[in-house]
Design a protein around this motif. Structure first.
Motif, PDB file in Angstrom:
ATOM      1  N   ILE A 173       4.949  -2.940   1.837  1.00  0.00           N
ATOM      2  CA  ILE A 173       3.815  -2.915   2.762  1.00  0.00           C
ATOM      3  C   ILE A 173       2.585  -3.539   2.112  1.00  0.00           C
ATOM      4  O   ILE A 173       2.225  -3.192   0.986  1.00  0.00           O
ATOM      5  CB  ILE A 173       3.496  -1.452   3.171  1.00  0.00           C
ATOM      6  N   GLU A 174       1.923  -4.442   2.829  1.00  0.00           N
ATOM      7  CA  GLU A 174       0.669  -5.036   2.370  1.00  0.00           C
ATOM      8  C   GLU A 174      -0.426  -4.748   3.376  1.00  0.00           C
ATOM      9  O   GLU A 174      -0.211  -4.896   4.586  1.00  0.00           O
ATOM     10  CB  GLU A 174       0.813  -6.555   2.203  1.00  0.00           C
ATOM     11  N   ASP A 175      -1.604  -4.332   2.875  1.00  0.00           N
ATOM     12  CA  ASP A 175      -2.714  -4.107   3.793  1.00  0.00           C
ATOM     13  C   ASP A 175      -3.720  -5.252   3.694  1.00  0.00           C
ATOM     14  O   ASP A 175      -3.592  -6.153   2.862  1.00  0.00           O
ATOM     15  CB  ASP A 175      -3.364  -2.738   3.575  1.00  0.00           C
ATOM     16  N   THR A 176      -4.723  -5.210   4.555  1.00  0.00           N
ATOM     17  CA  THR A 176      -5.680  -6.317   4.637  1.00  0.00           C
ATOM     18  C   THR A 176      -6.622  -6.374   3.434  1.00  0.00           C
ATOM     19  O   THR A 176      -7.317  -7.368   3.241  1.00  0.00           O
ATOM     20  CB  THR A 176      -6.524  -6.190   5.922  1.00  0.00           C
ATOM     21  N   LEU A 177      -6.637  -5.324   2.600  1.00  0.00           N
ATOM     22  CA  LEU A 177      -7.481  -5.311   1.407  1.00  0.00           C
ATOM     23  C   LEU A 177      -6.719  -5.784   0.172  1.00  0.00           C
ATOM     24  O   LEU A 177      -7.265  -5.799  -0.929  1.00  0.00           O
ATOM     25  CB  LEU A 177      -8.027  -3.894   1.169  1.00  0.00           C
ATOM     26  N   GLY A 178      -5.454  -6.152   0.359  1.00  0.00           N
ATOM     27  CA  GLY A 178      -4.670  -6.658  -0.758  1.00  0.00           C
ATOM     28  C   GLY A 178      -3.875  -5.612  -1.503  1.00  0.00           C
ATOM     29  O   GLY A 178      -3.239  -5.917  -2.518  1.00  0.00           O
ATOM     30  N   GLN A 179      -3.898  -4.376  -1.036  1.00  0.00           N
ATOM     31  CA  GLN A 179      -3.105  -3.330  -1.677  1.00  0.00           C
ATOM     32  C   GLN A 179      -1.651  -3.428  -1.224  1.00  0.00           C
ATOM     33  O   GLN A 179      -1.368  -3.694  -0.055  1.00  0.00           O
ATOM     34  CB  GLN A 179      -3.667  -1.947  -1.336  1.00  0.00           C
ATOM     35  N   ARG A 180      -0.745  -3.175  -2.150  1.00  0.00           N
ATOM     36  CA  ARG A 180       0.685  -3.258  -1.857  1.00  0.00           C
ATOM     37  C   ARG A 180       1.354  -1.912  -2.147  1.00  0.00           C
ATOM     38  O   ARG A 180       1.094  -1.293  -3.178  1.00  0.00           O
ATOM     39  CB  ARG A 180       1.338  -4.350  -2.685  1.00  0.00           C
ATOM     40  N   SER A 181       2.186  -1.467  -1.241  1.00  0.00           N
ATOM     41  CA  SER A 181       2.907  -0.204  -1.394  1.00  0.00           C
ATOM     42  C   SER A 181       4.391  -0.464  -1.154  1.00  0.00           C
ATOM     43  O   SER A 181       4.769  -0.943  -0.089  1.00  0.00           O
ATOM     44  CB  SER A 181       2.385   0.836  -0.402  1.00  0.00           C
ATOM     45  N   VAL A 182       5.212  -0.162  -2.147  1.00  0.00           N
ATOM     46  CA  VAL A 182       6.652  -0.398  -2.045  1.00  0.00           C
ATOM     47  C   VAL A 182       7.382   0.940  -2.093  1.00  0.00           C
ATOM     48  O   VAL A 182       7.287   1.675  -3.080  1.00  0.00           O
ATOM     49  CB  VAL A 182       7.156  -1.312  -3.174  1.00  0.00           C
ATOM     50  N   LEU A 183       8.075   1.266  -0.999  1.00  0.00           N
ATOM     51  CA  LEU A 183       8.890   2.474  -0.940  1.00  0.00           C
ATOM     52  C   LEU A 183      10.356   2.091  -1.074  1.00  0.00           C
ATOM     53  O   LEU A 183      10.863   1.271  -0.302  1.00  0.00           O
ATOM     54  CB  LEU A 183       8.688   3.226   0.381  1.00  0.00           C
ATOM     55  N   THR A 184      11.028   2.695  -2.049  1.00  0.00           N
ATOM     56  CA  THR A 184      12.451   2.474  -2.275  1.00  0.00           C
ATOM     57  C   THR A 184      13.192   3.762  -1.943  1.00  0.00           C
ATOM     58  O   THR A 184      12.881   4.821  -2.508  1.00  0.00           O
ATOM     59  CB  THR A 184      12.719   2.073  -3.727  1.00  0.00           C
ATOM     60  N   PHE A 185      14.151   3.677  -1.025  1.00  0.00           N
ATOM     61  CA  PHE A 185      14.876   4.859  -0.568  1.00  0.00           C
ATOM     62  C   PHE A 185      16.160   5.044  -1.360  1.00  0.00           C
ATOM     63  O   PHE A 185      16.853   4.074  -1.692  1.00  0.00           O
ATOM     64  CB  PHE A 185      15.181   4.750   0.929  1.00  0.00           C
ATOM     65  N   THR A 186      16.495   6.307  -1.658  1.00  0.00           N
ATOM     66  CA  THR A 186      17.681   6.639  -2.439  1.00  0.00           C
ATOM     67  C   THR A 186      18.464   7.749  -1.752  1.00  0.00           C
ATOM     68  O   THR A 186      17.907   8.554  -1.007  1.00  0.00           O
ATOM     69  CB  THR A 186      17.302   7.095  -3.860  1.00  0.00           C
TER      70      THR A 186
END
Length: 212
Positions: A173-186
């Motif tokens: 996920i990328e937001d408009t402020l340049g922050q990135r969030s990566v969720l990995t499911f297990t």
């Protein structure tokens, strides 16, 4: 010769079916997976500042469940405890350390979010009215889909959804402020036995409840 040609064509078609793109995986996911539970790890990376050599990142983990339509539950356990529950009408956020609950109308906050891609109904066309959807090149052993909100007034820039053998594996996920969030499911368990009661939230006694 004819038999060989037929056999070769059949093998080619089977290979194409086995390597569906991310958009096809999403369509099957919406239709065939009505509920699920899994663990997850989330890495949030902030934009690198001019005086930093390495971007700052934070890692958290917990469990995730969803039930169509529009019910899901994130339980963060590390490094802090936090619960996010959508019951179909209200989105609840419970901060354990603060003993504070924030309640918002779900319809107002989840329209064009990553959660809508996972736990919405089964109609791909309905998602197409909220997101621009397109298949992306395969990588890391996964088929990928890119989703961009059609409304440009929110904080979400883009979501990349990764499927491994038709199973949801990653949300990038990328937001408009340049922050990135990566969720990995297990430990993904599709079509888990979940009921609507699992997604009902009752604020703990003494908790401060905020309704913006």
């Amino acid at each position: 010769m004819i038999k060989s040609l037929i056999a070769g064509t059949a093998l080619a078609l089977a290979s194409l079916a086995a390597h569906a793109d991310g958009l096809q995986d999403l369509e099957r996911f919406l239709k065939e997976v009505g509920s699920a539970r899994s663990g997850f790890t989330q890495v949030v990376t902030a934009p690198k500042r001019s005086n930093e050599s390495v971007a700052r990142s934070k890692t958290s983990s917990g469990s995730f469940e969803f039930l169509r339509p529009n019910r899901f539950r994130f339980e963060y356990t590390k490094p802090f405890e936090q619960t996010i529950v959508a019951d179909g009408e209200t989105l609840w956020l419970f901060d354990v350390d603060l003993n504070q609950v924030t309640a918002r109308k779900q319809q107002e906050v989840l329209g064009s979010t990553p959660a809508a891609l996972i736990a919405a109904g089964t109609d791909l066309r309905a998602l197409g009215e909220v997101f621009e959807l397109k298949a992306a090149p395969a990588r890391d052993g996964m088929e990928w889909l890119e989703a961009r909100p059609l409304a440009r007034d929110g904080q979400l820039q883009m979501v990349r959804v990764g499927f491994r053998q038709g199973q949801l594996a990653v949300l990038d996920i990328e937001d408009t402020l340049g922050q990135r969030s990566v969720l990995t499911f297990t430990n993904w368990e599709g079509n888990a036995r979940l009921t609507p009661e699992r997604f009902r939230f009752q604020p703990p006694p003494g908790a401060d409840v905020i309704r913006p």
